[in-house]
Design an enzyme around this catalytic site. Structure first.
Site, PDB file in Angstrom:
ATOM      1  N   VAL A  34       0.728  -1.009  -0.113  1.00 18.75           N
ATOM      2  CA  VAL A  34      -0.271  -0.471   0.369  1.00 18.75           C
ATOM      3  C   VAL A  34       0.937   1.193  -0.056  1.00 18.75           C
ATOM      4  O   VAL A  34       0.516   2.079  -0.699  1.00 18.75           O
ATOM      5  CB  VAL A  34      -1.145   0.141   1.198  1.00 18.75           C
ATOM      6  CG1 VAL A  34      -1.351   1.202   0.965  1.00 18.75           C
ATOM      7  CG2 VAL A  34      -2.154  -1.007   1.141  1.00 18.75           C
TER       8      VAL A  34
ATOM      9  N   PHE B   3      -8.707   1.536  -1.466  1.00 19.89           N
ATOM     10  CA  PHE B   3      -9.612   0.990  -2.141  1.00 19.89           C
ATOM     11  C   PHE B   3      -8.787   0.063  -2.975  1.00 19.89           C
ATOM     12  O   PHE B   3      -9.866  -0.706  -4.129  1.00 19.89           O
ATOM     13  CB  PHE B   3     -10.740   1.489  -2.379  1.00 19.89           C
ATOM     14  CG  PHE B   3     -11.271   2.298  -1.365  1.00 19.89           C
ATOM     15  CD1 PHE B   3     -12.053   1.686  -0.600  1.00 19.89           C
ATOM     16  CD2 PHE B   3     -11.430   4.072  -1.333  1.00 19.89           C
ATOM     17  CE1 PHE B   3     -12.953   1.843   0.333  1.00 19.89           C
ATOM     18  CE2 PHE B   3     -12.419   4.879  -0.050  1.00 19.89           C
ATOM     19  CZ  PHE B   3     -12.479   3.356   1.048  1.00 19.89           C
TER      20      PHE B   3
ATOM     21  N   CYS C 190      -7.141  -8.917   2.555  1.00 23.44           N
ATOM     22  CA  CYS C 190      -7.808  -8.279   3.147  1.00 23.44           C
ATOM     23  C   CYS C 190      -9.225  -8.534   3.367  1.00 23.44           C
ATOM     24  O   CYS C 190      -9.723  -7.983   4.366  1.00 23.44           O
ATOM     25  CB  CYS C 190      -7.880  -6.977   2.003  1.00 23.44           C
ATOM     26  SG  CYS C 190      -5.799  -5.900   1.611  1.00 23.44           S
TER      27      CYS C 190
HETATM   28  C1  UGA Z   1      -9.671  -6.050  -1.298  1.00 27.30           C
HETATM   29  C2  UGA Z   1     -11.079  -4.621  -2.124  1.00 27.30           C
HETATM   30  O1  UGA Z   1     -11.598  -5.161  -3.137  1.00 27.30           O
HETATM   31  C3  UGA Z   1     -10.246  -3.348  -2.607  1.00 27.30           C
HETATM   32  O2  UGA Z   1     -10.612  -2.306  -2.975  1.00 27.30           O
HETATM   33  C4  UGA Z   1      -9.387  -3.093  -1.286  1.00 27.30           C
HETATM   34  O3  UGA Z   1      -8.656  -2.084  -1.163  1.00 27.30           O
HETATM   35  C5  UGA Z   1      -8.511  -4.425  -0.643  1.00 27.30           C
HETATM   36  O4  UGA Z   1      -8.959  -5.245  -0.512  1.00 27.30           O
HETATM   37  C6  UGA Z   1      -7.483  -3.662   0.570  1.00 27.30           C
HETATM   38  O5  UGA Z   1      -8.506  -3.763   1.145  1.00 27.30           O
HETATM   39  O6  UGA Z   1      -6.026  -3.179   0.889  1.00 27.30           O
HETATM   40  P1  UGA Z   1      -7.836  -6.874  -2.579  1.00 27.30           P
HETATM   41  O7  UGA Z   1      -8.052  -7.869  -1.329  1.00 27.30           O
HETATM   42  O8  UGA Z   1      -6.149  -7.250  -3.582  1.00 27.30           O
HETATM   43  O9  UGA Z   1      -8.558  -5.794  -2.543  1.00 27.30           O
HETATM   44  O10 UGA Z   1      -8.784  -8.748  -3.856  1.00 27.30           O
HETATM   45  P2  UGA Z   1      -9.724  -8.259  -5.166  1.00 27.30           P
HETATM   46  O11 UGA Z   1      -9.988  -8.807  -5.922  1.00 27.30           O
HETATM   47  O12 UGA Z   1     -10.966  -8.015  -4.172  1.00 27.30           O
HETATM   48  O13 UGA Z   1     -10.093  -9.774  -4.441  1.00 27.30           O
HETATM   49  C7  UGA Z   1     -10.996 -11.044  -2.797  1.00 27.30           C
HETATM   50  C8  UGA Z   1     -10.760 -11.546  -3.691  1.00 27.30           C
HETATM   51  O14 UGA Z   1     -11.846 -12.525  -3.604  1.00 27.30           O
HETATM   52  C9  UGA Z   1      -9.740 -13.186  -4.157  1.00 27.30           C
HETATM   53  O15 UGA Z   1      -9.251 -14.366  -4.329  1.00 27.30           O
HETATM   54  C10 UGA Z   1     -10.422 -13.208  -5.355  1.00 27.30           C
HETATM   55  O16 UGA Z   1     -10.245 -14.108  -5.712  1.00 27.30           O
HETATM   56  C11 UGA Z   1     -12.262 -13.450  -4.997  1.00 27.30           C
HETATM   57  N1  UGA Z   1     -13.395 -12.971  -5.691  1.00 27.30           N
HETATM   58  C12 UGA Z   1     -13.255 -11.423  -6.277  1.00 27.30           C
HETATM   59  C13 UGA Z   1     -13.800 -14.019  -6.143  1.00 27.30           C
HETATM   60  O17 UGA Z   1     -13.951 -15.154  -5.747  1.00 27.30           O
HETATM   61  N2  UGA Z   1     -15.662 -13.275  -7.012  1.00 27.30           N
HETATM   62  C14 UGA Z   1     -15.263 -12.615  -7.202  1.00 27.30           C
HETATM   63  O18 UGA Z   1     -16.201 -12.283  -8.253  1.00 27.30           O
HETATM   64  C15 UGA Z   1     -14.957 -11.472  -6.716  1.00 27.30           C
END
Ligand code: UGA
Length: 432
Positions: free
Chosen positions: A18, A158, A266
């Protein structure tokens, strides 16, 4: 890339994912940034243009802004704090055993800032912190140096791993929590080149917005994952449901992709932390307990399916494709892949793994550099991370090398028709 506005000197404390992204994107917006870390190895590497983690697009930005002298890195706490009026706290807030956020690093940085505070400063919290932390940080700074005026602002982040640069350059909103006019004015100047909506609110509301955002996204994922189980029973395609509901603009199409559950540093941490925050208020956020429980059981649901279809796991040879919690990152924190590997090995499988960038130190599995080596002679192929490399794989070739033609798609991203054409038995999650 971002337009260059009026130069402001900014200090970013913590050069993790970050902090480094925030610093470099502030450079893109026209500011001069100092990155401070107590870890001299990190500072040395970053100063030489090397990142200690993988994030798409960041190495290029680092090189650019080092060359243009917009960013520098240091371990010199005193000078860094004295020379900057805007100070971002970007340190980790890992999960305590009871699910609460561990704020030791945040408070130790606050103490440092208080010790070297020589003139008015705005201290900006970007780390994800419980409601009320801004005022606790204020107390810690005051205890060190009560004389010099300062303000603490909450400005949550975010950005997503894997698309952090894009997200930080094009935020959906900028949330600023502050009760000080002077601090707000300085924050507006800092974000002057930003085209996104601004939300100016109290520090507590800003802190809660962050947890509520992550928890709501996690809730969408758990909702669709539980619905996918129903779809499995009813022979309905979950992707059609996601599309059908997602086109309603009140629902939206994002975070409705069914799979083996969310991971990363996260969502699991922030859902647990919000539950704990509510408990401390004597309230029960039972909806989030359920979100968490569904997510924790999703990899097991997937494995039960594998076990049932291939007739037990004992003595089976399995290929696991993907270790990162999602594509575009080398992060395996809370990745469903780890639970899956533990289960497979404890149930007597011999496991081969492949990931385009993650190297695992697990003596019980064999890590292969080439996907085709990983799938050679196996009884089943499990797709765990939706890396593009796997979507583009020559599945006909894979078919010619596996022992048994079973593909389990933990992310619902492979082309079932094509796989069936090559002679595979395809199983997704909520895919008839
Ligand atoms: C998440 C949030 O999306 C960010 O907005 C936030 O800033 C960040 O946490 C944080 O707090 O620092 P991140 O953890 O990097 O971001 O990843 P995401 O893209 O949100 O995915 C998280 C998990 O959900 C992954 O394992 C992904 O595969 C899963 N996922 C995502 C699903 O299983 N289905 C979906 O439709 C979307």
């Amino acid at each position: 890339m971002g337009s260059r506005g009026s130069n402001v000197n900014v200090l970013v404390i913590g050069t993790g994912y970050v902090g480094t992204t925030t610093g470099l994107v502030l450079c893109e917006k026209g500011h001069i940034v100092t990155g401070l870390d107590i870890d001299d190895k990190k500072v040395e590497a970053l100063s030489a243009g090397r990142l200690h983690f993988y994030e798409k697009g960041l190495p290029e930005l680092l090189k650019k802004h080092l060359t243009e002298k917009n960013i520098s890195f240091t371990t010199d706490v005193k000078t860094a704090i004295e020379q900057n009026d805007l100070i971002f706290i970007c340190v980790g807030t890992p999960k305590n055993e009871d699910g609460s956020a561990n704020l030791n690093a945040v408070y130790s940085v606050a103490k440092m800032i208080g010790t070297y505070m020589n003139k008015y400063k705005v201290v900006i919290n970007k780390s994800t912190v419980p409601v009320g932390t801004a005022s606790k940080v204020t107390t810690v700074i005051e205890a060190e140096n009560g004389k010099v005026p300062f303000d603490v602002v909450s400005n949550p982040e975010f950005l997503r791993e894997g698309s952090a640069v894009y997200d930080a350059l094009h935020p959906d909103r900028v949330v600023i929590g502050s009760s000080s006019k002077k601090a707000l004015e300085m924050m507006r100047q800092l974000y002057a080149a930003e085209n996104s909506p601004f939300i100016e609110t109290t520090p507590s509301a800003a802190e809660l917005i962050k947890y509520a955002s992550n928890s709501f996204l996690a809730l969408k994922i758990s909702f669709i994952n539980q619905l996918a189980r129903l779809c499995d029973n009813m022979q309905v395609d979950i992707d059609e449901i996601s599309k059908g509901i997602g086109l309603d603009h009140r629902i939206g199409p994002h975070f409705l992709k069914a799979g083996i559950g969310y991971g990363g540093s996260c969502f699991p941490k922030d859902v647990s932390a919000l539950i704990t925050i509510a408990k401390a208020e004597g309230m029960d956020l039972s909806i989030l307990e359920e979100v968490k429980a569904i997510n924790q059981s999703q990899p097991f649901y997937f494995l039960e399916k594998v076990e049932k279809v291939i007739g037990g796991l004992d003595n089976k040879s399995i290929a696991v494709l993907g270790l990162a919690f999602k594509p575009g990152t080398d992060d395996t924190r809370e990745s469903p892949s780890l639970v899956i590997l533990d289960e497979l090995t404890s149930k007597g499988c011999s496991v081969k793994v492949h990931d385009p960038i993650v190297t695992l130190s697990n003596p019980y599995v064999k890590q292969c550099k080439d996907v085709l080596d990983a799938v050679a002679g196996v009884d089943a192929v499990l797709l765990i991370t939706d890396w593009e490399e796997y979507l583009k794989l020559d599945w006909e070739k894979v078919k010619s090398t596996v022992k048994q033609p079973y593909v389990f798609d933990g992310r619902n991203v492979l082309n079932k028709q094509e796989l069936v054409k090559f002679g595979f038995n395809y199983e997704g999650i909520g895919k008839p």
